[in-house]
Motif scaffolding. Structure first.
Motif, PDB file in Angstrom:
ATOM      1  N   ARG A   1       0.840  -1.204   0.000  1.00  0.00           N
ATOM      2  CA  ARG A   1       0.000   0.000   0.000  1.00  0.00           C
ATOM      3  C   ARG A   1       0.873   1.250   0.000  1.00  0.00           C
ATOM      4  O   ARG A   1       0.601   2.210  -0.710  1.00  0.00           O
ATOM      5  N   ALA A   2       1.957   1.201   0.798  1.00  0.00           N
ATOM      6  CA  ALA A   2       2.842   2.361   0.878  1.00  0.00           C
ATOM      7  C   ALA A   2       3.478   2.643  -0.480  1.00  0.00           C
ATOM      8  O   ALA A   2       3.598   3.786  -0.903  1.00  0.00           O
ATOM      9  N   ARG A   3       3.856   1.559  -1.187  1.00  0.00           N
ATOM     10  CA  ARG A   3       4.492   1.722  -2.495  1.00  0.00           C
ATOM     11  C   ARG A   3       3.525   2.358  -3.499  1.00  0.00           C
ATOM     12  O   ARG A   3       3.887   3.253  -4.244  1.00  0.00           O
ATOM     13  N   VAL A   4       2.294   1.862  -3.497  1.00  0.00           N
ATOM     14  CA  VAL A   4       1.289   2.406  -4.421  1.00  0.00           C
ATOM     15  C   VAL A   4       1.018   3.882  -4.101  1.00  0.00           C
ATOM     16  O   VAL A   4       0.938   4.718  -5.000  1.00  0.00           O
ATOM     17  N   ARG A   5       0.914   4.201  -2.814  1.00  0.00           N
ATOM     18  CA  ARG A   5       0.664   5.580  -2.427  1.00  0.00           C
ATOM     19  C   ARG A   5       1.782   6.493  -2.916  1.00  0.00           C
ATOM     20  O   ARG A   5       1.535   7.578  -3.435  1.00  0.00           O
ATOM     21  N   THR A   6       3.031   6.038  -2.759  1.00  0.00           N
ATOM     22  CA  THR A   6       4.169   6.839  -3.209  1.00  0.00           C
ATOM     23  C   THR A   6       4.064   7.094  -4.712  1.00  0.00           C
ATOM     24  O   THR A   6       4.251   8.218  -5.177  1.00  0.00           O
ATOM     25  N   GLU A   7       3.756   6.031  -5.458  1.00  0.00           N
ATOM     26  CA  GLU A   7       3.647   6.150  -6.918  1.00  0.00           C
ATOM     27  C   GLU A   7       2.570   7.190  -7.284  1.00  0.00           C
ATOM     28  O   GLU A   7       2.799   8.055  -8.126  1.00  0.00           O
ATOM     29  N   ILE A   8       1.432   7.107  -6.638  1.00  0.00           N
ATOM     30  CA  ILE A   8       0.325   8.007  -6.973  1.00  0.00           C
ATOM     31  C   ILE A   8       0.624   9.442  -6.535  1.00  0.00           C
ATOM     32  O   ILE A   8       0.412  10.393  -7.292  1.00  0.00           O
ATOM     33  N   PHE A   9       1.157   9.595  -5.329  1.00  0.00           N
ATOM     34  CA  PHE A   9       1.461  10.953  -4.857  1.00  0.00           C
ATOM     35  C   PHE A   9       2.528  11.606  -5.738  1.00  0.00           C
ATOM     36  O   PHE A   9       2.441  12.789  -6.057  1.00  0.00           O
ATOM     37  N   THR A  10       3.536  10.817  -6.155  1.00  0.00           N
ATOM     38  CA  THR A  10       4.566  11.361  -7.041  1.00  0.00           C
ATOM     39  C   THR A  10       3.944  11.826  -8.351  1.00  0.00           C
ATOM     40  O   THR A  10       4.270  12.901  -8.858  1.00  0.00           O
ATOM     41  N   ALA A  11       3.020  11.027  -8.873  1.00  0.00           N
ATOM     42  CA  ALA A  11       2.349  11.385 -10.129  1.00  0.00           C
ATOM     43  C   ALA A  11       1.597  12.706  -9.976  1.00  0.00           C
ATOM     44  O   ALA A  11       1.684  13.591 -10.834  1.00  0.00           O
ATOM     45  N   VAL A  12       0.884  12.854  -8.868  1.00  0.00           N
ATOM     46  CA  VAL A  12       0.122  14.087  -8.649  1.00  0.00           C
ATOM     47  C   VAL A  12       1.065  15.286  -8.511  1.00  0.00           C
ATOM     48  O   VAL A  12       0.815  16.359  -9.068  1.00  0.00           O
ATOM     49  N   HIS A  13       2.184  15.082  -7.808  1.00  0.00           N
ATOM     50  CA  HIS A  13       3.168  16.167  -7.692  1.00  0.00           C
ATOM     51  C   HIS A  13       3.654  16.616  -9.077  1.00  0.00           C
ATOM     52  O   HIS A  13       3.811  17.809  -9.328  1.00  0.00           O
ATOM     53  N   ARG A  14       3.903  15.654  -9.976  1.00  0.00           N
ATOM     54  CA  ARG A  14       4.355  15.979 -11.332  1.00  0.00           C
ATOM     55  C   ARG A  14       3.343  16.870 -12.045  1.00  0.00           C
ATOM     56  O   ARG A  14       3.697  17.813 -12.747  1.00  0.00           O
ATOM     57  N   VAL A  15       2.058  16.547 -11.872  1.00  0.00           N
ATOM     58  CA  VAL A  15       1.017  17.342 -12.523  1.00  0.00           C
ATOM     59  C   VAL A  15       0.983  18.746 -11.919  1.00  0.00           C
ATOM     60  O   VAL A  15       0.933  19.747 -12.635  1.00  0.00           O
ATOM     61  N   VAL A  16       1.048  18.814 -10.585  1.00  0.00           N
ATOM     62  CA  VAL A  16       0.967  20.116  -9.906  1.00  0.00           C
ATOM     63  C   VAL A  16       2.194  20.972 -10.219  1.00  0.00           C
ATOM     64  O   VAL A  16       2.122  22.193 -10.193  1.00  0.00           O
ATOM     65  N   ASP A  17       3.322  20.318 -10.591  1.00  0.00           N
ATOM     66  CA  ASP A  17       4.507  21.062 -11.004  1.00  0.00           C
ATOM     67  C   ASP A  17       4.181  22.052 -12.119  1.00  0.00           C
ATOM     68  O   ASP A  17       4.760  23.120 -12.206  1.00  0.00           O
ATOM     69  N   LYS A  18       3.231  21.666 -12.999  1.00  0.00           N
ATOM     70  CA  LYS A  18       2.932  22.590 -14.100  1.00  0.00           C
ATOM     71  C   LYS A  18       1.554  23.227 -13.992  1.00  0.00           C
ATOM     72  O   LYS A  18       1.198  24.067 -14.794  1.00  0.00           O
ATOM     73  N   ALA A  19       0.758  22.832 -12.991  1.00  0.00           N
ATOM     74  CA  ALA A  19      -0.625  23.314 -12.930  1.00  0.00           C
ATOM     75  C   ALA A  19      -0.898  24.232 -11.743  1.00  0.00           C
ATOM     76  O   ALA A  19      -0.483  23.961 -10.616  1.00  0.00           O
ATOM     77  N   ALA A  20      -1.605  25.328 -11.995  1.00  0.00           N
ATOM     78  CA  ALA A  20      -2.154  26.145 -10.916  1.00  0.00           C
ATOM     79  C   ALA A  20      -3.564  25.660 -10.611  1.00  0.00           C
ATOM     80  O   ALA A  20      -4.076  25.828  -9.519  1.00  0.00           O
ATOM     81  N   THR A  21      -4.204  25.072 -11.628  1.00  0.00           N
ATOM     82  CA  THR A  21      -5.524  24.491 -11.445  1.00  0.00           C
ATOM     83  C   THR A  21      -5.534  23.092 -12.054  1.00  0.00           C
ATOM     84  O   THR A  21      -5.167  22.929 -13.212  1.00  0.00           O
ATOM     85  N   VAL A  22      -5.926  22.108 -11.256  1.00  0.00           N
ATOM     86  CA  VAL A  22      -6.042  20.748 -11.758  1.00  0.00           C
ATOM     87  C   VAL A  22      -7.527  20.435 -11.884  1.00  0.00           C
ATOM     88  O   VAL A  22      -8.283  20.600 -10.941  1.00  0.00           O
TER      89      VAL A  22
END
Ligand SMILES: [Zn+2]
Length: 514
Positions: free
Chosen positions: A338-359
């Motif tokens: 579960r921890a591994r999956v959470r890390t993968e998903i949170f990292t993905a969201v961080h990547r999106v927020v890197d370029k987004a002011a609005t998601v």
């Protein structure tokens, strides 16, 4: 697409049921001005001696009775629903001597009463969300709707017959199921390091001035109010920290507006055509395969044990149950996965927020809230769970990094061509639009559709899906009669250049289709 944000912010007033998104935008904005966001951290105990563990279990059991009492007495419309505070309850219990029956220290039961009432409050808040949706669906008059939503938000719903009825329908009377937790207030415990540098957490036991010392496996001392959860001979210490301390919270968000679609092989696909969290699919399928295999073997062992017991060989049955059918290792491996999956998903969201002011995203929590359990189907259970994690990650990361999260109605976003709106069936990861003569990559097409829904004049968050289908079909008809699409038209060529993720089908194929 860059000016979507401005449109989202200004279109709120005239839009039906756009309040939810507006709230989200405002909340995230206020975060940018310094409101604190909390994240939960967990510290684990190392091996605990059985006597100590038993004492903690006993304390948690007694506090479980306190919780049950609170749920039974105040878990209704007349209790927490009427704005009752835990302070009042404490005073009543002290006056009536209710607390004496539990056999725990004063601070322990008081803190537990507060926690249980907060649980009931959270339950109530979840019901309120559902009633909001019903209000949006059932009332067409904007002023009436506004009045009802305000009554809901301020807790004045008891006086409105419609709201009171709906609240009673959605707020099912719950009961306490927590018998393995101890909540400890910040001034009731201490953490000290021994000579070898190991941390020890000392919390009050069942008797005055006799602390229980718990060895921790971490080098970071927990702070604030602690929630101790007793599981499989180990103590989990849950506590919250200010998210602004985290390094990831310091990362600024981007400046654009990005739509995201949740996929199965990747965590997220965005409207630029980028995929994030690419190893999610692999993680999930390997876990699901392993679980299937393990469950098969366990079933076999269980039947051997049962047969042995039937034959009268209790010793063998006991041995198998104890040595081969335990849950400690299985639970720990599951937690690690579960921890591994959470890390993968949170990292993905961080990547999106890197370029987004609005998601802009589908309201993922909505579809799976209150849905029936999937039973033994491992795949679907995992998929449902990851949806929940994705929803959590989107909210959490947006709040911490100051980007706005806008939820939209995602009905038919995976089946409609984002250019002409015609409904197609996707085959694998492709979506072939015959009127446009284009094969889109299905996930990217869905992400672009989701992005466009944020400024869609007709499709609001709560528009029923059959209505959405009707709207899309009407648009396609208009599109067809007014704009005959030709491959050589400059508009089409320009579009293609902007969307490198689509590939044109051959002209020959297109002629056949027509
Ligand atoms: Zn099309």
């Amino acid at each position: 697409m860059e000016d979507l944000l401005a449109l989202v912010r200004t279109s709120g007033g005239g839009r039906i049921c756009f309040d939810a998104e507006q709230e989200q935008v405002e909340r995230a904005t206020s975060d940018r001005e310094g409101r604190t966001v909390k994240v939960t951290r967990v510290a684990y105990s190392t091996a605990l001696n059985p006597g100590k563990y038993a004492e903690l279990v006993e304390q948690a059991r007694r506090l479980g009775r306190v919780r049950s009492e609170v749920w039974q007495r105040y878990g209704s419309v007349a209790g927490v629903g009427s704005g009752l505070t835990d302070r009042r309850v404490r005073d009543w219990w002290l006056a009536a001597g209710t607390h004496e029956q539990f056999g725990v220290l004063a601070n322990a039961w008081k803190e537990t009463v507060r926690d249980a009432m907060a649980d009931i409050g959270a339950n109530l808040a979840a019901a309120t969300v559902q009633v909001r949706r019903t209000v949006c669906r059932r009332t067409s008059d904007p002023t009436e709707r506004k009045r009802m939503l305000t009554a809901l938000r301020t807790g004045q719903w008891a006086g409105e017959p419609f709201l009171a009825r709906q609240m009673r329908k959605h707020w099912k009377r719950g009961r306490n199921r927590t018998h393995d937790q101890i909540v400890v207030r910040a001034d009731q415990y201490n953490v000290a390091a021994d000579v070898r540098g190991h941390l020890w957490l000392a919390i009050p036991g069942l008797q005055r001035r006799r602390m229980v010392r718990i060895p921790l496996s971490t080098i970071v001392a927990p702070t604030g109010t602690l929630r101790l959860i007793l599981r499989a001979g180990r103590v989990e210490v849950h506590y919250q920290i200010d998210a602004s301390q985290l390094r990831s919270s310091q990362r600024p968000c981007g400046e654009r507006t990005i739509g995201v679609d949740k996929g199965y092989t990747e965590a997220l696909t965005d409207s630029d055509g980028d995929h994030h969290g690419g190893s999610l699919g692999e993680l999930l399928s390997s876990e699901s395969d392993q679980l299937k295999e393990r469950n098969r073997r366990r079933a076999k062992l269980r039947s051997i044990a049962n047969n042995a017991a039937l034959r009268g060989d209790q010793a063998k049955a006991h041995r198998i149950r104890r040595n081969n059918l335990g849950t400690v290792k299985r639970n720990r491996q599951a937690a690690r996965h579960r921890a591994r999956v959470r890390t993968e998903i949170f990292t993905a969201v961080h990547r999106v927020v890197d370029k987004a002011a609005t998601v802009v995203a589908e309201d993922l929590a909505k579809r799976f809230a209150g849905r029936k359990t999937f039973g033994k189907n491992v795949n679907r259970r995992l998929a449902a769970w990851t949806k929940g994690v994705t929803a959590e990650a989107l909210t959490n990361v947006s709040e911490r990094r100051g980007s706005a999260l806008v939820h939209v109605n995602a009905a038919y976003t995976s089946q409609a061509c984002h250019r002409c709106g015609s409904l197609r069936r996707r085959s694998g990861d492709r979506l072939h639009c015959i009127p446009c003569g284009v094969v889109w990559q299905a996930d990217v097409n869905a992400a672009i559709n989701i992005l466009q829904r944020a400024v869609d004049p007709d499709i609001a968050l709560h528009t029923p899906h059959h209505r959405v289908k009707q709207i899309l079909q009407d648009r396609t008809d208009r599109h067809r009669t007014r704009l005959p699409v030709q491959d050589s038209s400059p508009a089409t060529t320009e579009r293609r250049a902007k969307h490198p993720n689509c590939s044109a089908t051959s002209n020959r194929r297109k002629q056949v289709d027509r």
